[in-house]
Structures are given as structure tokens and as C-alpha cells.
Scaffold this motif. Structure first.
Motif: not given
Length: 135
Positions: A55-60, A89-99, A119-125
């Protein structure tokens, strides 16, 4: 003799131009949705079914075979990664991350990254895998 010149009134709408537009928009959507996430080239493990999370703005996040962690192609340490993920996460709490983890990578490093996301409560991994070869 006919007065109207043999023309009959249209009682149907020609939808061909509208379908052409729909097909063009569909092709554009498919091309944009399948854009790859930038990162480090690793040898991915194979999975029989994989769902795309690009998705746009996805962290790799990438873990190489020597255990080095990368965030969007830049090497980071676990404390540095934590700081950057907190800012994201402060910028976008629902930021998607791909590992993406190399199939020969240290499993402990991948678990450290997943644990940090939890721990950081990032659920979209999502975990990136390669496509399995057809049998």
C-alpha cells in the motif's frame, strides 16, 4: 413515402465507450496495486498462498542473511528501528509494515523485529514471501 428518412429512434444506450473507460481504469489500478516495495534484495522463502499488503506509505523492513536489519533499504539497529517506528506510528497509527527475511536469516533477528512491532502496537505487519514454483 416515409417522412423521417428511414431513421428510427434509439431505444438502447451504447455502453461501449463506458466499458472502454472501465477497462483502462482497471488496468491502471492493477499496475498501481502491484508496485513493488523498495528494499534490500534477499532470497525469500516460498509460500503456497500469499496475500499482498503493498500500500502507499508502507514501511519495508528487511533482515538479511547475515542478520543486518534494514528499514526502507537503510541499515538500522534495534534501538534506532524502535525510534523510527515510534515516529511513523505517531504520524499514522495504522501504518502498514512488510517484513522481508532471507530464508537463511537468523530466526532470532526476525523475532526481535516482530516483537518490537508488537510492543509498539503496530498490528498491520505482513511477511513477504516468494511465489512457490508450480509442481
Amino acid at each position: 413515402m416515409q417522412v423521417g428518412g428511414g431513421r428510427k429512434a434509439y431505444d438502447e444506450i451504447n455502453i461501449t465507450p463506458m466499458l472502454d473507460l472501465a477497462y483502462v481504469l482497471l488496468v491502471i489500478f492493477i499496475l498501481m496495486a502491484t508496485a513493488s516495495v523498495q528494499g534490500i534484495k534477499v532470497d525469500l522463502p516460498k509460500a503456497s498462498s500469499a496475500k499482498s499488503l503493498v500500500q502507499p506509505k508502507t514501511i519495508a523492513l528487511t533482515v538479511s542473511n547475515d542478520g543486518q536489519i534494514y528499514m526502507d533499504a537503510f541499515p538500522v539497529t534495534i534501538p534506532d528501528l524502535e525510534t523510527r517506528l515510534r515516529n511513523a506510528k505517531a504520524t499514522d497509527p495504522e501504518v502498514p509494515i512488510v517484513l522481508k527475511g532471507d530464508q537463511t536469516a537468523q530466526y532470532g533477528k526476525i523475532m526481535e523485529v516482530l516483537d518490537l512491532c508488537r510492543r509498539l502496537d503496530l498490528n498491520k505487519v505482513g511477511l513477504v514471501t516468494g511465489k512457490q514454483a508450480a509442481s
